[in-house]
Write a protein that holds these residues in place. Structure first.
Motif, mmCIF file in Angstrom:
data_model
loop_
_atom_site.group_PDB
_atom_site.id
_atom_site.type_symbol
_atom_site.label_atom_id
_atom_site.label_comp_id
_atom_site.label_asym_id
_atom_site.label_seq_id
_atom_site.Cartn_x
_atom_site.Cartn_y
_atom_site.Cartn_z
ATOM 1 N N LEU A 80 -1.690 -7.986 10.820
ATOM 2 C CA LEU A 80 -1.600 -6.964 10.198
ATOM 3 C C LEU A 80 -0.598 -6.792 9.008
ATOM 4 O O LEU A 80 -0.110 -5.811 8.588
ATOM 5 C CB LEU A 80 -1.428 -5.596 11.023
ATOM 6 C CG LEU A 80 -2.474 -5.551 12.103
ATOM 7 C CD1 LEU A 80 -2.219 -4.331 12.796
ATOM 8 C CD2 LEU A 80 -3.918 -5.343 11.262
ATOM 9 N N GLN A 81 -0.071 -7.973 8.631
ATOM 10 C CA GLN A 81 1.134 -8.197 7.643
ATOM 11 C C GLN A 81 0.561 -7.511 6.292
ATOM 12 O O GLN A 81 1.295 -6.860 5.579
ATOM 13 C CB GLN A 81 1.473 -9.601 7.535
ATOM 14 C CG GLN A 81 2.376 -9.690 6.269
ATOM 15 C CD GLN A 81 3.775 -9.367 6.561
ATOM 16 O OE1 GLN A 81 4.549 -9.971 7.355
ATOM 17 N NE2 GLN A 81 4.092 -8.152 6.232
ATOM 18 N N GLN A 95 5.461 -3.308 0.619
ATOM 19 C CA GLN A 95 5.825 -4.464 1.373
ATOM 20 C C GLN A 95 4.668 -5.313 1.727
ATOM 21 O O GLN A 95 4.815 -6.635 1.729
ATOM 22 C CB GLN A 95 6.300 -3.750 2.450
ATOM 23 C CG GLN A 95 7.738 -3.189 2.384
ATOM 24 C CD GLN A 95 8.809 -4.010 1.782
ATOM 25 O OE1 GLN A 95 9.109 -5.017 2.149
ATOM 26 N NE2 GLN A 95 9.475 -3.677 0.584
ATOM 27 N N SER A 96 3.593 -4.663 2.116
ATOM 28 C CA SER A 96 2.344 -5.545 2.272
ATOM 29 C C SER A 96 1.808 -6.426 1.350
ATOM 30 O O SER A 96 1.448 -7.613 1.319
ATOM 31 C CB SER A 96 1.166 -4.509 2.913
ATOM 32 O OG SER A 96 1.355 -3.762 3.699
ATOM 33 N N ALA A 152 3.245 4.837 0.477
ATOM 34 C CA ALA A 152 3.462 3.708 -0.606
ATOM 35 C C ALA A 152 4.373 2.711 -0.486
ATOM 36 O O ALA A 152 4.162 1.507 -0.814
ATOM 37 C CB ALA A 152 3.786 4.635 -1.846
ATOM 38 N N TYR A 153 5.358 2.853 0.133
ATOM 39 C CA TYR A 153 6.518 1.840 0.623
ATOM 40 C C TYR A 153 5.847 0.657 1.447
ATOM 41 O O TYR A 153 5.940 -0.306 1.075
ATOM 42 C CB TYR A 153 7.446 2.504 1.193
ATOM 43 C CG TYR A 153 8.653 1.495 1.704
ATOM 44 C CD1 TYR A 153 9.464 0.770 0.905
ATOM 45 C CD2 TYR A 153 8.898 1.139 3.172
ATOM 46 C CE1 TYR A 153 10.318 -0.208 1.326
ATOM 47 C CE2 TYR A 153 9.612 0.523 3.558
ATOM 48 C CZ TYR A 153 10.342 -0.197 3.017
ATOM 49 O OH TYR A 153 11.322 -1.106 3.380
ATOM 50 N N LEU A 154 5.115 1.099 2.272
ATOM 51 C CA LEU A 154 4.330 0.024 3.132
ATOM 52 C C LEU A 154 3.439 -0.670 2.437
ATOM 53 O O LEU A 154 3.264 -1.891 2.626
ATOM 54 C CB LEU A 154 3.834 0.768 4.546
ATOM 55 C CG LEU A 154 4.882 1.462 5.522
ATOM 56 C CD1 LEU A 154 3.964 2.340 6.392
ATOM 57 C CD2 LEU A 154 5.540 0.419 6.217
#
Length: 1014
Positions: free
Chosen positions: A514-515, A956-957, A951-953
């Motif tokens: 799930l990266q 990073q993804s 939005a931050y996640l």
């Protein structure tokens, strides 16, 4: 007989005759009395008749019961004048009892108006005495309960020999033992008494008023004399109180008093005198010594031997008296309650004087003892001389030891003052070899595994590549279904064969899979953590144990979640102080001797890895030829003359390749060290060769001192080769020894596998020789006496821990201050930390947990103890470095201090506490204040909305979406689906949402598709 006229003389009294008395005496006049018989006879009395004015001053008591019967005393002056007197209480006559010149006593009548206050009227003959006195009629006294007062157990006497107690809870008191009566208006009774009636005979005893609600009475006897037949429990026919005219309490049977048999005692002897030896106990036999009442009540017995009491032990039929130290004949008296018994006297006679044979025996024994003492004294004197010589030798050794301890402390102090500046200046010139994101993540998620399948594209044997990929894409849809993923994880955790290693592996595989969808992974993680908190509280576990260990998939996923999201913060802020600490530890350790076999060092933070001997060594500067260009200037390298050859090679490699990552450097095991003397003479130095010293079954590794390498010698590192000088005569022994030693130090596999090693003192497989470097194994007792004499008390060397701690203190403080601060060199606090801490606070609020210690512990277990401790102990997760055993031991001490700083419990330290706890005992309170301030600052920051966090996640993804191969990760996860397929399908069929989405059917399709290809 003629009538007598009682007349006063007709003349007026004047002041000259008798004169009137002052008015204050209430005497108006005095005169003699004249008698006249007709007109012829007259006589005058010698006594004088006095006119007085009676007066009333006080009334006592001023109140009484409305039933009457109170003895009222009226005090005043001249109240005995006149021939008759009458007292009225209101409109009723107070029955006259008696009077004197200063008082009148009468008995109050019953009140006609109930409880009231009435005036008091006094009449003397026909004169009414004026007064303002009033008498108050109070309510009739009432009793509510009775109980024994005082601490003396027992019962009231029956005929002087029996006892009484109240029921239903019996109270005990001998005759004349105080009983407590409670009630109301009890203080208006003048002479209260308590009465019992048995077999037509009445017995009365006195009471005393304590206050308005309490009386103390002496228990009455049941009969007036004792009869042998009265040895059974009896109840009185009547029980009550004599309270003036109060008739209602004459018979008061609300409290049922029970009479128990009286204790009796036998004579001490038929003659009444008992002969005893000093110290022998006196036994008093009797009956009924313990009343047969419920509750196990006992009586308080006092036994006097003469005038001296003795300690008493009571049983049913006897008293055991431990007599005082007395001699002679003394009367024995037993006091219990209001009774006194005298069973006789006791005569204490001391033992007779020694006989003549006994005296002779004692004299002979004394003479023999004297001879023995003289012999012992002679032997003692001779031994003392020997001990004096031994003491002088020990004194010399202690003086030598003291001077060496002083030198050791002086050296440690000097090193402490100079090392910090040297370390800081050396470390500032080196770079930081960061690992790339993929390698960093793999070492955190899959420690110890270098080549994991998720790093490679999926490879399927045969021609089924496309079919497997198609099936795994179907599996990807299931993994992205929250209902399926949660059911999948919960089902696995219910299986007994699903081990801790499996839990960590599944958590890491799910996070790598799930990266590219961290928003979804975060949602699943929050649900799993919420379930974990609910389960923890339902099982009534202590809330502080939450997230303490990695016992669930959720806890390992949380560690991996922080590893993904804190990488940027780690690299930009926390990495530098961590790397500086690692370098400082490594450099400080290498400044002193390090045992190549045991891993012990002169400088250490760990007591277990501290050399507790005095090792003589000297620092050398070796000029190493530059391997890239032999004509360039030589590189100076600091080494110790006690270093093994491998240690020297590692230090040379560190100096030459200072700014090169460790994985890109040559390995020491692949290089040879040449000692060059001139242009032609070259000697290859090795840890073991034909010159190695062997003593008994101990073989010592070669050092620079062994080869007598001097300061400023020229050396070079060259590719490994074979030299005739270094090959021993027995090639088999050499190969075995060298291969054994090389295998101990060769670096293979993941850096994580380099843990603290146990001492590797093992015999050579063929020759049975044990290898040592600086210190031999302490368990072996074959060391020479001289070697033992060269050692000091091992605890003396613990001061080196303080010296090392002081040298590294700045670097530890810098690291802790960085990790426990919300402002990091211009960078903001990572959103992941604030988001997760707020989530834990929400969970605490949901479960009504307001204990600040519990919330503090949850946050500590979530981030510092779950992520930062792992990074501190394993800097090779972040940097491309090599972590030796001594460095690992020191970092473990720092990590333990970090954990203690996050704890809310107070650690009580003493002399037996572990040294690593004592080492930072004074610093931990400061660190704890940093942690509390850090958590408080985070709580004050504005909350992060789900939109901003998503939005931050998503960002990073996007940055790391291609780091791992999704299909390879899914293929690894599928192995668990295949293993627990029946349990998984059963769980999906029982879940309502899963049935609506037909997830069980989809899993069966997946299994069929994968099984066909396999």
């Amino acid at each position: 007989m003629p009538a007598l006229a009682r007349l006063l003389t007709g003349r007026t009294l004047s002041s000259q005759d008798h004169g009137p008395r002052p008015r204050g005496d209430h005497v108006w006049a005095r005169a003699p009395v004249h008698w006249r018989v007709q007109t012829e006879f007259m006589t005058k009395s010698h006594q004088q008749y006095t006119f007085v004015n009676p007066s009333v001053q006080s009334l006592n008591p001023i109140r009484g019961p409305e039933s009457g019967g109170t003895m009222v005393t009226i005090t005043g002056r001249y109240l005995g004048a006149g021939s008759s007197v009458a007292v009225y209480l209101g409109n009723q006559t107070c029955e006259f009892y008696g009077r004197s010149m200063n008082e009148i006593v009468c008995v109050s009548p019953p009140s006609s108006n109930g409880q009231s206050c009435v005036p008091v009227f006094v009449s003397v003959d026909r004169a009414r005495v004026n007064n303002s006195l009033k008498f108050e009629y109070m309510g009739t006294p009432r009793c509510r309960a009775s109980s024994r007062s005082g601490a003396s157990p027992g019962e009231a006497r029956r005929g002087g020999m029996h006892h009484v107690a109240s029921a239903p809870q019996p109270k005990y008191g001998f005759g004349h033992t105080p009983l407590t009566i409670t009630g109301s208006n009890l203080d208006v009774i003048q002479e209260p008494r308590i009465r019992v009636k048995f077999n037509g005979k009445e017995s009365v005893n006195v009471c005393k008023v304590v206050n308005n609600t309490t009386l103390t009475c002496l228990a009455p006897s049941l009969t007036t004399d004792y009869r042998p037949g009265l040895d059974t429990v009896e109840r009185p026919d009547e029980f009550g109180f004599v309270f003036n005219n109060v008739q209602s309490l004459l018979i008061y049977n609300d409290t049922k008093f029970i009479y128990y048999p009286n204790p009796t005692f036998e004579l001490l002897s038929p003659t009444g005198v008992l002969n005893q030896k000093p110290g022998s106990p006196i036994i008093l036999k009797g009956k009924n010594l313990c009343p047969p009442a419920s509750g196990g009540a006992k009586l308080n017995y006092t036994v006097l031997i003469g005038e001296t009491p003795c300690a008493v032990t009571v049983s049913e039929t006897q008293l055991l008296c431990e007599p005082p130290n007395l001699t002679g004949q003394h009367k024995v008296m037993v006091h219990v309650g209001g009774m006194v018994f005298s069973p006789g006297s006791v005569s204490v006679v001391s033992d007779s004087l020694l006989t003549l044979p006994a005296i002779v025996s004692i004299a002979a024994g004394g003479s023999l003892l004297l001879i023995i003492v003289i012999i012992v004294l002679i032997a003692y004197k001779r031994k003392s001389r020997e001990n004096d010589l031994t003491l002088k030798r020990l004194q010399m050794q202690m003086d030598n030891l003291e001077s060496r301890v002083a030198l050791e402390c002086k050296e440690a102090f000097a090193e402490l003052q100079t090392d910090i500046i040297e370390l800081t200046s050396d470390l500032d010139r080196s770079g930081i070899p960061y690992l790339d994101y993929r390698t960093y993540a793999m070492r955190v998620l899959f420690p110890g595994i270098e080549d994991h399948p998720v790093l490679r594209e999926l490879e399927v044997q045969g021609n089924g590549q496309q079919h497997v990929e198609k099936a795994l894409k179907l599996f990807a849809q299931l993994i992205n279904n929250k209902v399926f993923l949660l059911t999948f994880i919960r089902t696995l955790e219910l299986q007994r064969s699903f081990s801790m290693r499996d839990r960590g592996n599944v958590a890491s595989l799910i996070m790598t899979g799930l990266q590219g969808r961290l928003e979804y992974a975060t949602d699943v993680l929050k649900q799993l953590l919420s379930d974990l908190i609910d389960k923890n509280l339902e099982n009534k576990n202590h809330p502080k144990l939450l997230l303490r260990r990695t016992e669930s998939v959720a806890e390992k996923m949380l560690t991996n979640w922080f590893a993904f999201l804190l990488h940027k913060f780690l690299k930009e802020c926390a990495a530098e102080p961590l790397f500086m600490l690692y370098c400082a530890i490594k450099q400080q350790m290498e400044k002193g001797p390090i045992d190549a076999i045991t891993g012990e060092a002169r400088y250490s933070l760990s007591e277990d890895k501290l050399i507790r001997q005095q090792i003589e060594y000297k620092t050398l500067i070796l000029n190493c030829v530059n391997p890239d260009n032999e004509n360039s200037p030589e590189i100076p390298v600091k080494v110790l003359n006690c270093d093994t050859i491998t240690q020297v090679k590692e230090k040379i490699l560190d100096a030459i390749y200072k700014n090169v990552p460790y994985s890109q450097r040559p390995r020491a095991v692949d290089m040879d060290l040449e000692w060059r003397q001139g242009r032609i003479a070259r000697v290859v130095l090795q840890d073991e060769d034909i010159t190695t010293k062997i003593e008994g079954d101990w073989k010592r590794l070669n050092t620079l001192m062994h080869y007598q390498v001097s300061d400023r010698s020229v050396v070079a590192l060259v590719p490994k080769q074979t030299s005739s000088y270094n090959i021993p005569a027995s090639a088999s022994i050499s190969r075995t020894s060298i291969s054994r030693y090389d295998s101990s130090f060769r670096y293979t596999g993941s850096p994580d596998s380099l843990r603290s090693r146990a001492p590797m003192i093992t015999p050579d497989l063929e020759s049975g020789v044990k290898v040592w470097h600086l210190v031999k194994n302490h368990d072996h007792g074959d060391q020479k006496e001289g070697d033992r004499g060269s050692k000091m008390v091992s605890e003396i060397y613990l001061t080196r821990l303080l010296a090392t701690k002081g040298t590294l203190q700045k670097f530890v403080d810098d690291l802790f201050e960085t990790l426990f601060s919300t402002v990091h060199r211009g960078s903001a606090l990572p959103l992941a930390i604030k988001y997760m801490f707020d989530f834990l606070d929400e969970q605490a609020d949901r479960h009504s947990i307001h204990d600040t210690d519990v919330r503090h512990t949850w946050k500590s277990n979530c981030l510092p103890l779950r992520f930062w401790v792992n990074v501190i102990k394993n800097p090779q997760f972040v940097f491309d470095i090599h972590k030796g055993s001594i460095t690992d031991a020191c970092l473990s001490v720092v990590a333990q201090t970090f954990m203690d700083s996050c704890s809310t419990s107070e650690h009580r330290l003493g002399k037996d506490s572990p040294s690593n706890k004592l080492l930072y005992a004074k610093d931990i309170p400061s660190y704890k204040s940093w942690v509390e301030r850090y958590y408080a600052d985070i709580a004050k920051l504005p909350a992060i909305s789900d939109q901003d966090m998503n939005a931050y996640l998503a960002e990073q993804s996007r940055l790391h979406a291609v780091e791992f191969h999704m299909l390879s990760a899914l293929n690894e996860i599928y192995s668990y689906v295949s293993k627990y397929s029946e349990e998984l399908i059963g769980a999906l069929e029982q879940d309502e949402q899963a049935r609506r989405q037909r997830l069980a059917y989809k899993v069966e399709q997946l299994i069929n598709a994968m099984s066909i290809e396999s």
